[in-house]
Design an enzyme around this catalytic site. Structure first.
Site, PDB file in Angstrom:
ATOM      1  N   LYS A  53       0.889  -0.931  -0.113  1.00  0.00           N
ATOM      2  CA  LYS A  53      -0.203  -0.077  -0.083  1.00  0.00           C
ATOM      3  C   LYS A  53       0.862   1.215  -0.122  1.00  0.00           C
ATOM      4  O   LYS A  53       1.440   1.570   1.101  1.00  0.00           O
ATOM      5  CB  LYS A  53      -0.906  -0.183   1.139  1.00  0.00           C
ATOM      6  CG  LYS A  53      -2.125   0.643   1.093  1.00  0.00           C
ATOM      7  CD  LYS A  53      -2.198   2.100   1.232  1.00  0.00           C
ATOM      8  CE  LYS A  53      -1.728   2.922   2.343  1.00  0.00           C
ATOM      9  NZ  LYS A  53      -1.512   4.361   2.166  1.00  0.00           N
TER      10      LYS A  53
ATOM     11  N   GLU B 188       8.036  -0.153  12.167  1.00  0.00           N
ATOM     12  CA  GLU B 188       9.228   0.843  12.202  1.00  0.00           C
ATOM     13  C   GLU B 188       8.609   2.130  12.513  1.00  0.00           C
ATOM     14  O   GLU B 188       8.087   2.662  11.428  1.00  0.00           O
ATOM     15  CB  GLU B 188      10.033   0.894  10.871  1.00  0.00           C
ATOM     16  CG  GLU B 188      10.584  -0.317  10.301  1.00  0.00           C
ATOM     17  CD  GLU B 188      11.931  -0.549  11.051  1.00  0.00           C
ATOM     18  OE1 GLU B 188      12.458   0.517  11.829  1.00  0.00           O
ATOM     19  OE2 GLU B 188      12.784  -1.430  10.603  1.00  0.00           O
TER      20      GLU B 188
ATOM     21  N   CYS C 104      12.820   9.219   9.827  1.00  0.00           N
ATOM     22  CA  CYS C 104      12.731   8.546  11.339  1.00  0.00           C
ATOM     23  C   CYS C 104      13.844   8.492  12.052  1.00  0.00           C
ATOM     24  O   CYS C 104      13.784   8.897  13.192  1.00  0.00           O
ATOM     25  CB  CYS C 104      12.186   7.109  11.018  1.00  0.00           C
ATOM     26  SG  CYS C 104      13.125   6.101   9.737  1.00  0.00           S
TER      27      CYS C 104
ATOM     28  N   GLU D 128       8.590  14.375  18.416  1.00  0.00           N
ATOM     29  CA  GLU D 128       9.088  14.119  17.126  1.00  0.00           C
ATOM     30  C   GLU D 128       8.376  15.238  15.890  1.00  0.00           C
ATOM     31  O   GLU D 128       7.308  15.333  15.992  1.00  0.00           O
ATOM     32  CB  GLU D 128       8.751  12.740  16.437  1.00  0.00           C
ATOM     33  CG  GLU D 128       9.533  12.707  15.010  1.00  0.00           C
ATOM     34  CD  GLU D 128       9.101  11.058  14.553  1.00  0.00           C
ATOM     35  OE1 GLU D 128       7.869  10.672  14.396  1.00  0.00           O
ATOM     36  OE2 GLU D 128       9.826  10.468  13.894  1.00  0.00           O
TER      37      GLU D 128
HETATM   38  P1  NAP Z   1       1.593   7.567   8.860  1.00  0.00           P
HETATM   39  O1  NAP Z   1       0.241   8.625   8.936  1.00  0.00           O
HETATM   40  O2  NAP Z   1       1.736   6.557  10.127  1.00  0.00           O
HETATM   41  O3  NAP Z   1       1.231   6.780   7.615  1.00  0.00           O
HETATM   42  C1  NAP Z   1       2.218   5.850   7.317  1.00  0.00           C
HETATM   43  C2  NAP Z   1       1.310   4.902   6.268  1.00  0.00           C
HETATM   44  O4  NAP Z   1       0.185   4.488   7.158  1.00  0.00           O
HETATM   45  C3  NAP Z   1       0.821   5.474   5.073  1.00  0.00           C
HETATM   46  O5  NAP Z   1       0.509   4.727   4.072  1.00  0.00           O
HETATM   47  C4  NAP Z   1      -0.715   5.867   5.356  1.00  0.00           C
HETATM   48  O6  NAP Z   1      -1.603   6.011   4.491  1.00  0.00           O
HETATM   49  C5  NAP Z   1      -1.045   4.458   6.294  1.00  0.00           C
HETATM   50  N1  NAP Z   1      -2.094   4.580   7.235  1.00  0.00           N
HETATM   51  C6  NAP Z   1      -2.731   5.609   7.710  1.00  0.00           C
HETATM   52  N2  NAP Z   1      -3.571   5.300   8.495  1.00  0.00           N
HETATM   53  C7  NAP Z   1      -3.962   3.824   8.592  1.00  0.00           C
HETATM   54  C8  NAP Z   1      -4.745   3.045   8.946  1.00  0.00           C
HETATM   55  N3  NAP Z   1      -5.769   3.237   9.749  1.00  0.00           N
HETATM   56  N4  NAP Z   1      -4.356   1.715   8.746  1.00  0.00           N
HETATM   57  C9  NAP Z   1      -3.313   1.075   8.059  1.00  0.00           C
HETATM   58  N5  NAP Z   1      -2.534   2.229   7.513  1.00  0.00           N
HETATM   59  C10 NAP Z   1      -2.863   3.225   7.594  1.00  0.00           C
HETATM   60  O7  NAP Z   1       3.073   8.242   8.821  1.00  0.00           O
HETATM   61  P2  NAP Z   1       3.208   9.244   7.903  1.00  0.00           P
HETATM   62  O8  NAP Z   1       2.505  10.681   8.242  1.00  0.00           O
HETATM   63  O9  NAP Z   1       3.276   8.990   6.376  1.00  0.00           O
HETATM   64  O10 NAP Z   1       4.914   9.431   8.030  1.00  0.00           O
HETATM   65  C11 NAP Z   1       5.239  10.112   9.022  1.00  0.00           C
HETATM   66  C12 NAP Z   1       5.661   9.410  10.191  1.00  0.00           C
HETATM   67  O11 NAP Z   1       6.087   8.328  10.094  1.00  0.00           O
HETATM   68  C13 NAP Z   1       6.646  10.186  11.348  1.00  0.00           C
HETATM   69  O12 NAP Z   1       6.006  10.190  12.615  1.00  0.00           O
HETATM   70  C14 NAP Z   1       7.711   9.259  11.497  1.00  0.00           C
HETATM   71  O13 NAP Z   1       8.100   8.991  12.541  1.00  0.00           O
HETATM   72  C15 NAP Z   1       7.145   7.576  10.805  1.00  0.00           C
HETATM   73  N6  NAP Z   1       8.375   7.337   9.859  1.00  0.00           N
HETATM   74  C16 NAP Z   1       9.104   6.187  10.490  1.00  0.00           C
HETATM   75  C17 NAP Z   1      10.053   5.574   9.442  1.00  0.00           C
HETATM   76  C18 NAP Z   1      10.860   4.432  10.322  1.00  0.00           C
HETATM   77  O14 NAP Z   1      11.577   3.913   9.733  1.00  0.00           O
HETATM   78  N7  NAP Z   1      10.708   4.104  11.552  1.00  0.00           N
HETATM   79  C19 NAP Z   1      10.200   6.115   8.511  1.00  0.00           C
HETATM   80  C20 NAP Z   1       9.430   6.947   7.995  1.00  0.00           C
HETATM   81  C21 NAP Z   1       8.360   7.596   8.867  1.00  0.00           C
HETATM   82  P3  NAP Z   1      -1.618   7.240   3.697  1.00  0.00           P
HETATM   83  O15 NAP Z   1      -0.825   8.185   4.385  1.00  0.00           O
HETATM   84  O16 NAP Z   1      -1.456   6.887   2.265  1.00  0.00           O
HETATM   85  O17 NAP Z   1      -3.349   7.916   4.107  1.00  0.00           O
END
Ligand code: NAP
Ligand code: MG
Length: 496
Positions: free
Chosen positions: A187, A263, A297, A394
């Site tokens: 996805k 992650e 991240c 963060e």
């Molecule tokens: P996010 O909102 O958690 O989204 C990550 C993914 O999850 C996206 O594909 C999102 O879809 C999907 N998602 C959202 N709601 C969901 C649900 N209810 N069920 C299943 N999937 C769902 O994170 P983001 O805003 O994209 O990224 C920023 C955050 O990610 C930051 O807080 C950062 O800390 C964290 N991050 C961590 C790492 C790591 O390796 N540890 C790497 C990158 C980012 P859509 O956005 O397409 O709606």
């Protein structure tokens, strides 16, 4: 399904499919649902793509199940490796297109996308291609005879991808999942899905059988949630926020107890001791918070500097941060792209405003960049209190929080006070100190005299609220396999 033509690096045309990639075909979503993706440098819509609904997730699962039960299960492991190598070759061939898409869609600087993210993805694909025919079990003696352990694929797995380095993170999941013999549904993030559309074309060209790798764009709350709840999905590998990670664990618990690896984010400390190579420490700590605009991240967003070199460090750090040129990520002169969205810009700006209003010393940046595009200046605060929001939370943007320390014990305690534990960096010439401190830090990764550099053969992932499970390295395979024990009770010979 129609294709979209976009203008990539040096004005070259890049074509992407707009459908969901299920069973090696590009198909429309249920009710013809679509979402638009924007260019964060301009705010303009780049493309409208099919957006997966629950029914589409169901058909992706059916397609993957069919592939798993069909020829894929009996495909020779070496053949899986060859397909991964072929995919790597195609990604390398079309690296300009893929990096153009990451620049247009996610605001990632073209040069960084190609030189770092795609290069890392290629390394990871080729690393796991080599693993495909080297996954082994054990032979164990038992009183009745012997036991063997078989490491078997889980079946239909899913990967949920964030927007910050989408191709690289996708490959962190795809490569070990496929090497281990699984079938996969990916996805892609709604804010930056275009890379996935191009990747899907390459998966097909590489010759993966239909249904082995399915790539669907869609909203997290719809398509992501449907995958997390699906009883046919045996594992979810997720990279993203803690909030969504928790939702996925709940959905897994409420459905089929699928395996979950997470992650999540971080508030990673960089610690500069007084004996550090000063220029090297300044170099890496600035990269640690400016790479990908801090939308990493493992961003080194807390910087602790020994009091004896603190003032000199602040001067050198500030000097490095001001020399950036923001603009179009496709252009070679650009050193700073936009952050992903207007919302993300707002969130980062709120942290900056809050810190300023709390009287925290602004070292550099912090101004508003007006005009089109989601541009945020590289910003650093100094003398940042341990209990302030910019030190604790963060931000996921180019904002560094710097503070001084006196003793090793004090800085270890401060570094470990975070709820996160993804990555930490130590700068010192003293090998004893490096060893002591790296042992004491609560972190999935510690780097000495550099910041979070990635390698396909080294595991990456967190402790505490940064999640669990590992991407990359041999250990990543564990997340995509299950162990079956087969026991033999050796019967006596019938001749006796
Ligand atoms: P996010 O909102 O958690 O989204 C990550 C993914 O999850 C996206 O594909 C999102 O879809 C999907 N998602 C959202 N709601 C969901 C649900 N209810 N069920 C299943 N999937 C769902 O994170 P983001 O805003 O994209 O990224 C920023 C955050 O990610 C930051 O807080 C950062 O800390 C964290 N991050 C961590 C790492 C790591 O390796 N540890 C790497 C990158 C980012 P859509 O956005 O397409 O709606
Ligand atoms: Mg976009």
């Amino acid at each position: 399904m129609p294709q979209v033509e976009l203008k990539g690096v040096e004005g070259k045309s890049v074509y992407v499919e707009t459908g969901l990639f299920i069973g090696n075909e590009f198909v429309a979503a249920a009710d013809a649902s679509q979402i638009n993706t924007e260019n964060p440098s301009t705010g303009k819509v780049l493309a409208s793509l099919s957006a997966a609904q629950k029914e589409d997730v169901d058909s992706a699962v059916v397609s993957a199940q069919k592939a798993f039960k069909g020829s894929w299960k009996s495909t020779a492991p070496a053949q899986r490796g060859q397909l991964l190598n072929k995919l790597a070759d195609l990604i390398e061939r079309d690296a300009d297109d893929l990096s153009s898409l990451e620049a247009l869609d996610a605001g990632i600087i073209f040069r960084e996308s190609k030189g770092l993210h795609i290069a890392q993805a290629l390394e990871t694909l080729r690393y796991f291609a080599g693993w495909a025919d080297k996954i082994t079990g054990q032979l164990l003696d038992i009183p009745q005879g012997y036991a063997i352990t078989r490491r078997e694929p889980l079946g239909v797995c899913a990967a949920i991808i964030p927007w910050n380095s989408p191709l690289m993170i996708t490959i962190w999941k795809l490569a070990p999942a496929i090497a281990a013999g699984n079938v996969l549904i990916i996805k892609t993030p709604e804010l930056a899905p275009l890379f996935g559309q191009k990747l899907a074309s390459l998966v097909k060209e590489a010759g993966f059988p239909p249904g082995v790798i399915n790539i669907i764009c869609g909203e997290g709350s719809v398509a992501g949630q449907a995958l997390a709840e699906h009883r046919g999905v045996k594992k979810i590998s997720f990279t993203g926020s803690g909030l969504v990670g928790r939702r996925i664990m709940h959905a897994a618990a409420d459905s089929n107890l699928k395996k979950v690896t997470l992650e999540l984010g971080g508030k990673s400390p960089s610690i500069v001791f007084k004996d550090a190579d000063f220029d090297n420490a300044v170099f890496w700590t600035t990269i640690g918070i400016t790479a990908n605009n801090g939308q990493v991240c493992a961003a080194g967003s807390r910087i602790y500097v020994h009091e004896s070199i603190y003032d000199a460090f602040l001067l050198a750090f500030a000097e490095k941060l001001v020399g950036t040129t923001h603009g179009d990520p496709l252009l070679p002169e650009t050193t700073k792209g936009p952050v992903i969205s207007a919302n993300q810009k707002k969130k980062i700006s709120q942290y900056i405003t809050h810190a300023k209003q709390s009287g925290i010393r602004l070292l550099v940046g912090g101004q508003d960049i007006s005009g089109n595009g989601n541009f945020v200046p590289s910003t650093a605060f100094a003398d940042v209190p341990e209990d302030s929001r910019v030190m604790l939370e963060e931000i996921f943007g180019p904002v560094a929080s710097i503070a001084k320390f006196k003793t090793e014990a004090e800085v270890i305690e401060k570094a470990n006070s975070s709820e996160y534990g993804l990555s930490a960096a130590i700068f010192t010439r003293d090998v004893n100190r490096a060893q002591r401190v790296s042992e004491a830090l609560e972190s999935g990764q510690v780097t000495v005299n550099c910041w979070a550099i990635l390698h396909a053969n080294t595991p990456f992932g967190g402790v505490k609220q940064s999640g669990f499970g590992r991407d990359m390295g041999e250990e990543a395979l564990d997340g995509w396999l299950t162990t079956k024990t087969v026991k033999y009770n050796i019967l006596p010979s019938e001749d006796e």
